[in-house]
Design an enzyme around this catalytic site. Sequence first.
Site, short mmCIF file in Angstrom:
data_model
loop_
_atom_site.label_atom_id
_atom_site.label_comp_id
_atom_site.label_asym_id
_atom_site.label_seq_id
_atom_site.Cartn_x
_atom_site.Cartn_y
_atom_site.Cartn_z
N HIS A 188 -24.01 36.04 23.78
CA HIS A 188 -22.65 35.51 23.67
C HIS A 188 -22.10 35.05 25.01
CE1 HIS A 188 -19.03 34.95 21.31
NE2 HIS A 188 -18.31 35.57 22.22
N ASP A 193 -27.05 36.26 19.86
CA ASP A 193 -25.66 36.65 20.12
C ASP A 193 -25.36 37.97 19.39
OD1 ASP A 193 -22.82 36.85 20.20
OD2 ASP A 193 -22.66 34.67 20.38
N SER A 196 -15.68 30.90 21.77
CA SER A 196 -15.50 32.18 21.10
C SER A 196 -14.18 32.20 20.33
CB SER A 196 -15.58 33.30 22.13
OG SER A 196 -15.65 34.55 21.51
#
Length: 377
Positions: A239, A210, A145
């Site tokens: 995610h 996501d 991320s």
Amino acid sequence: MGGVTSTVAAKFAFFPPNPPSYAVVESGGKLVMRGVVARENVDILKVGTKRGNQVVAVYIKNPGAALTVLYSHGNAADLGQMYDLFSELSLHLRVNLLGYDYSGYGQSTGKPTEQNTYADIEAVYRCLGEKYGVKEEDVILYGQSVGSGPTLDLATRLPKLRAVVLHSPILSGLRVMYPVKHTYWFDIYKNIDKIPLVNCPTFVIHGTADDVVDWSHGKQLWELCKEKYEPLWVKGGNHCDLELYPQYIKHLKKFISVIEKSHLRKGSVPLPDQQEKPRNSTDFREISRPSTDQREKFRPCTDQKEMPRISTDCREKARISTDKREKSRKSVDRPDKFCNGLYQPEKARNSIDRFGEMMRSVGLCNIDCFRPTATAV
């Protein structure tokens, strides 16, 4: 101008757990992490950065490792929450692993800013060489991320780097919230501009569902890679739950195996269709089995790109169960399960090659990238 950028970034990008999930104390002449299970093969470190901060890191040793993973976690987690996952990855991937907390996270000093994260990863990377004798060509950088930001920044400056893994990566901070076409000076983590400068095999993992960092981020970054490795698009993956899917650990293991056998070669990529011999596991609980993978070259994905959406809070706990009696199966990347770049999720079952047996009670969903919420000044 850079200071203004970092101030804006801090309001939207960084959410360190408060209070931290662990403490660090000195015991018997060495640092000990409280709040996690102590392990003999784990070193707790405090590393000084060029910006004057002290960042906490954990170094997990695997006696059978040839490679070392430097892991940059997401923006709403700290080492205490990632500790068990790090231990499992080190064991099952047969790598040494160094994870660290950004400045202002956990027990690391300072404040979380974009520039501080760059100094943080540089400091712990330097520690790998100075304290453990790890060579640049034996390092794999892993960015999850927002951690893809410091990962790619460092990768652009390491010409002999072995490989990069990008897990639910971002094109840039601003692009997470708005579908902008150009890079602006006030944007942060400009990965879209840095990825073409990375000269090593790059493995991209992203979920097609996501709702925090849109799948289009991962696809575009993969398209811009110089040395593309077959990506993992997890159909239905969000995610924060990619570790739930059997493909996650299986393809990470395959990638590590390919990279382990590869040599530094300019302009070439280790191809996943090259037949590999199974590696002997360092886990005494696991029996090495012949590989049944049938590999084919990845064809560029032609799926229509989705527009980036504003991120939402994603704080559900991920649970991963395991079963050591799993039978040898055909690889999920065979043609019948690999179509147009998408990996089909398998039916729910009680095992994924024993990965994450200790993860059942651990919340892996700690990534809340760039929540556009008001922040008190």
